[in-house]
Design an enzyme around this catalytic site. Structure first.
Site, PDB file in Angstrom:
ATOM      1  NE  ARG A  66       4.073   1.566  -1.794  1.00 23.87           N
ATOM      2  CZ  ARG A  66       5.236   1.348  -1.187  1.00 23.87           C
ATOM      3  NH1 ARG A  66       6.336   1.900  -1.667  1.00 23.87           N
ATOM      4  NH2 ARG A  66       5.310   0.597  -0.120  1.00 23.87           N
TER       5      ARG A  66
ATOM      6  CG  ASN B 252       1.378   1.201   3.811  1.00 21.50           C
ATOM      7  OD1 ASN B 252       0.196   1.381   3.559  1.00 21.50           O
ATOM      8  ND2 ASN B 252       2.345   1.841   3.169  1.00 21.50           N
ATOM      9  N   GLY B 253       0.961  -2.671   6.008  1.00 21.01           N
ATOM     10  CA  GLY B 253       1.425  -3.852   6.718  1.00 21.01           C
ATOM     11  C   GLY B 253       0.279  -4.748   7.131  1.00 21.01           C
TER      12      GLY B 253
ATOM     13  CB  CYS C 177      -0.902  -0.004   1.224  1.00 23.81           C
ATOM     14  SG  CYS C 177      -1.781  -1.556   1.500  1.00 23.81           S
TER      15      CYS C 177
ATOM     16  CD  GLU D 254       5.134  -9.381 -13.691  1.00 24.63           C
ATOM     17  OE1 GLU D 254       5.475  -9.330 -12.496  1.00 24.63           O
ATOM     18  OE2 GLU D 254       5.813  -8.877 -14.611  1.00 24.63           O
TER      19      GLU D 254
ATOM     20  CD1 TRP E   5      -2.700  -4.706  -4.323  1.00 25.81           C
ATOM     21  CD2 TRP E   5      -2.324  -6.138  -2.647  1.00 25.81           C
ATOM     22  NE1 TRP E   5      -2.515  -5.949  -4.871  1.00 25.81           N
ATOM     23  CE2 TRP E   5      -2.289  -6.849  -3.869  1.00 25.81           C
ATOM     24  CE3 TRP E   5      -2.130  -6.838  -1.457  1.00 25.81           C
ATOM     25  CZ2 TRP E   5      -2.049  -8.214  -3.928  1.00 25.81           C
ATOM     26  CZ3 TRP E   5      -1.899  -8.206  -1.511  1.00 25.81           C
ATOM     27  CH2 TRP E   5      -1.858  -8.872  -2.741  1.00 25.81           C
TER      28      TRP E   5
ATOM     29  CD  GLU F 196      11.461 -10.930 -16.133  1.00 26.43           C
ATOM     30  OE1 GLU F 196      11.048  -9.753 -16.074  1.00 26.43           O
ATOM     31  OE2 GLU F 196      11.308 -11.743 -15.198  1.00 26.43           O
TER      32      GLU F 196
ATOM     33  CE  LYS G 235       8.803  -7.814 -16.426  1.00 26.17           C
ATOM     34  NZ  LYS G 235       8.599  -8.792 -15.390  1.00 26.17           N
TER      35      LYS G 235
ATOM     36  CE  LYS H 101       8.511  -1.602  -9.615  1.00 27.38           C
ATOM     37  NZ  LYS H 101       8.808  -2.281 -10.887  1.00 27.38           N
TER      38      LYS H 101
ATOM     39  CG  HIS I 294      11.358 -34.497 -21.290  1.00 24.94           C
ATOM     40  ND1 HIS I 294      11.529 -35.835 -21.566  1.00 24.94           N
ATOM     41  CD2 HIS I 294      12.536 -33.888 -21.607  1.00 24.94           C
ATOM     42  CE1 HIS I 294      12.764 -36.031 -22.013  1.00 24.94           C
ATOM     43  NE2 HIS I 294      13.386 -34.870 -22.048  1.00 24.94           N
TER      44      HIS I 294
END
Length: 647
Positions: free
Chosen positions: A27, A101-102, A2, A527, A75, A520, A524, A642, A543
């Site tokens: 964020r 936050n937290g 947050c 996301e 968030w 990666e 991307k 973020k 396989h």
């Protein structure tokens, strides 16, 4: 994850609060709100489950005037996104308002006790417990505080002397501020979990209290005003003097003063540092999205990452922040790299490169697994914790566990003053500049570059010759221009994105050092476009994953020249034989791949150990353009943040 902003000064608070929240949008959040203390000594709250633009519109319709206030982007961790669950939260009889936050892990126990004492809860959050707990502690302290001598009687007792009266008033104010800080300290001492916390008090309009444990807070120092934020980006353009709060610290903030205390040590001296963020860095500079801007900033960010770290005379890399002797580093016989997400992919690039250059064994661990494992680690192991934000909760937990066991710990991160940077024994800053888009791009390539520099450094400590070191340095100097040329494929990549943007499944395939690039590239795409994508070593395709191949599932191959080139070409033929469309990332001049692939993107030739940094650029662009074509919110993808500061 947050975001928090706070202001106390002479201007309208909401101007800074809204702008600050805009800068914290990267964020990730699902609701937002502000609270100000108005001239009638009551709090004005405005909240929304929409974007910051919606919050700004609400504030125009219902202004929240006041020269002090706090703002928050949430968030959700406890309770769904809603106006009632959005921050800020009121405590007691609306005498306290907080932004938090937290996560408070034991909030249910505290909530039950507070309810039994008559406190009424309106939200499903753990954060409202913080507000009520502070209100409860403040009531206790105020009930036991001596009554202040005021008015004419106070002046007479001071001998009628104006200076004495002013001194008495100042002492009374200081005592009140200490009482507020004590109320916050006593409240947070009950919590198990993490907090970045800013508190306003209805009856004390000249002070703001901030506290931190495991969730970052920065105080900005101005002339006749102070600012608070989750990181330094909202402060750019408002002040160039900042103070990073450390864990267990509580700040008493007025318009003109700042004092900091440690919960267990009393008053402590705070260090004022120069704000490292340029205001222009927080803008988009004509780009439609932060992510695209940051993709194109990579030649410059790579240059900044290596600046001052290459020693041509000795043919090696230079690091000034390890805080270990050369002999200690010479005795290291194993490196442990721990990270999450994109940083974990960078760590795997480092695994290949460092082992090849230095012949030192490297192990890569998910931080979320390492913090709860008990692997056998010898005394000559050096831990590197990778985190772009420096606040990743799992990575911080893994670092603390390794420190507890007595192992030397170093950090690789992009954020000066972050928790991981402070708690590690030493480390390396990326100097990539602020990264606003949620999906990391330039921080990733800078991490890969730092790990390559570590390979050179440890290689020269061990067996790598001077000539080999000089050749690597020459290759590194050429890298920014190679990435710039790889970015010249942007228009071609956009055309390919138009061709495949309707696909709902992708495979990304590479071998050896380009296998992490496949991971990666797939991440991307997932996301920011919400398209299912998986990365595999190209040889592992047969396989199991080959069962997914059909005409609607594109396979993206990373196949620059190298000693496994022929093997990857054979893997491409297997996909082609089964009717799967192929997009190939190949080096300039490669005509063989074009005969097999449906679409080819040419990148400059680079040594194998630098190929991951060059070849990822078109993959970043491919994900970006597919997301845009699918109408996705590129910079703020759903459900993502973020800085992941919770488990």
């Amino acid at each position: 994850m947050c975001g928090i902003v706070g202001y106390l000064g002479f201007r309208d608070a909401t101007d800074f609060l809204v702008e600050g929240l805009r800068r914290l949008e990267y964020r990730g959040y699902d609701s937002a709100g502000v609270a100000t203390l108005n001239s009638r000594r009551s709090f004005s709250l405005v909240k929304t489950t929409q974007r910051i633009d919606s919050l700004a519109e609400l504030l125009e319709e219902t202004p929240a005037a006041g020269a002090m206030g706090i703002g928050h982007t949430r968030w959700a961790t406890h309770g769904p996104p809603s106006a009632v669950n959005a921050h800020p939260h009121l405590g007691g009889d609306q005498e306290v308002v907080i932004a938090h936050n937290g996560v408070i892990e034991n909030y249910q126990v505290i909530k039950q006790r507070l309810e039994s004492e008559g406190f009424q809860f309106r939200s499903a959050t753990d954060s409202e417990v913080v507000a009520h707990a502070i209100a409860a502690e403040l009531r206790k302290l105020r009930a036991g505080a001596p009554k202040a001598a005021g008015g004419e009687a106070g002046v007479r007792r001071a001998g009628g002397h104006k200076n004495a009266a002013n001194k008495a008033a100042a002492q009374q104010t200081a005592a009140e501020h200490e009482m507020l800080a004590a109320a916050v300290a006593q409240a947070v001492s009950q919590f198990r979990g993490t907090y970045g916390l800013v508190v306003l008090f209805r009856d004390f309009p000249d002070v703001m209290i901030a506290a931190r444990l495991g969730s970052p807070l920065v105080v900005g120092i101005g002339e006749g005003e102070h600012f608070v934020a989750s990181d330094s980006s909202p402060l750019a353009g408002y002040t160039d003097k900042i103070v990073y709060l450390a864990d267990h610290q509580i700040a008493i903030i007025t318009k003109n003063t700042l004092s900091v205390a440690h919960r267990g040590q009393g008053r402590v001296k705070h260090n004022v540092e120069v704000l490292p963020v340029d205001e222009e860095d927080a803008g988009m500079n004509g780009f439609p999205h932060y992510m695209l801007k940051e993709i194109f900033e990579q030649p410059e960010s790579l240059q900044n990452t290596m600046r001052g770290r290459l020693n041509e005379e000795d043919g090696t890399a230079v690091f000034g922040g390890f805080n270990l002797t050369r002999q200690q580093l010479r005795n290291v016989d194993r490196l442990l790299l721990t990270a999450c997400g994109t940083s974990w992919h960078a760590a795997h690039v480092g695994d290949y490169v460092i082992e090849e250059m230095s012949r030192i064994p490297v192990e890569v661990e998910y931080a979320s697994e390492l913090r709860y494992r008990n692997p056998p680690i010898n005394g000559a192991t050096l831990l590197f914790a990778l985190s772009q934000s420096g606040e990743t909760a799992d990575t911080l937990g893994a670092l603390r566990e390794m420190k507890r066991k007595g192992h030397p710990t170093l950090a690789i991160c992009n954020t000066v003053g972050s928790t991981i940077a402070q708690e590690a024994d030493g480390g390396v800053y990326l100097h990539a500049g602020p990264e606003i888009g949620v999906a990391s791009t330039k921080a990733y390539t800078s991490q890969c570059l730092v790990l390559t520099l570590l390979g050179l450094f440890f290689g020269r400590l061990n067996h790598l010759s001077y000539d080999a070191g000089r050749r690597i340095i020459d290759d590194l100097y050429a890298l920014p221009d190679q990435v710039r040329r790889a970015l010249d494929t942007a228009e071609q990549v956009r055309d390919i994105a138009e061709k495949y943007c309707g696909a709902n499944n992708f495979l990304y395939l590479g071998r050896q050092v380009n296998f992490p690039t496949a991971l990666e590239g797939a991440l991307k795409l997932k996301e920011i476009s919400y398209v299912h994508a998986e990365g595999y070593p190209a040889a592992e395709m047969k396989h199991g994953p080959i069962a997914l191949v059909d005409e609607n599932t594109p396979s993206v191959f990373i196949v620059p020249q190298g000693y496994v080139y022929e093997k990857v070409m054979a893997n491409m033929e297997e996909i082609k034989a089964r009717g799967g469309p192929i997009i190939a990332i190949v080096e300039e001049g490669d005509t063989r791949a074009a005969a097999v692939a449906d679409d080819v993107i040419h990148i400059p030739r680079a040594p194998e150990y630098l190929q991951p940094i060059v070849s990822v650029a078109p993959l970043q662009l491919l994900a970006y353009h597919i997301a845009v074509l699918r109408g996705c919110d590129v910079d703020k993808p759903r459900n993502l943040a973020k800085s992941v500061t919770v488990e």
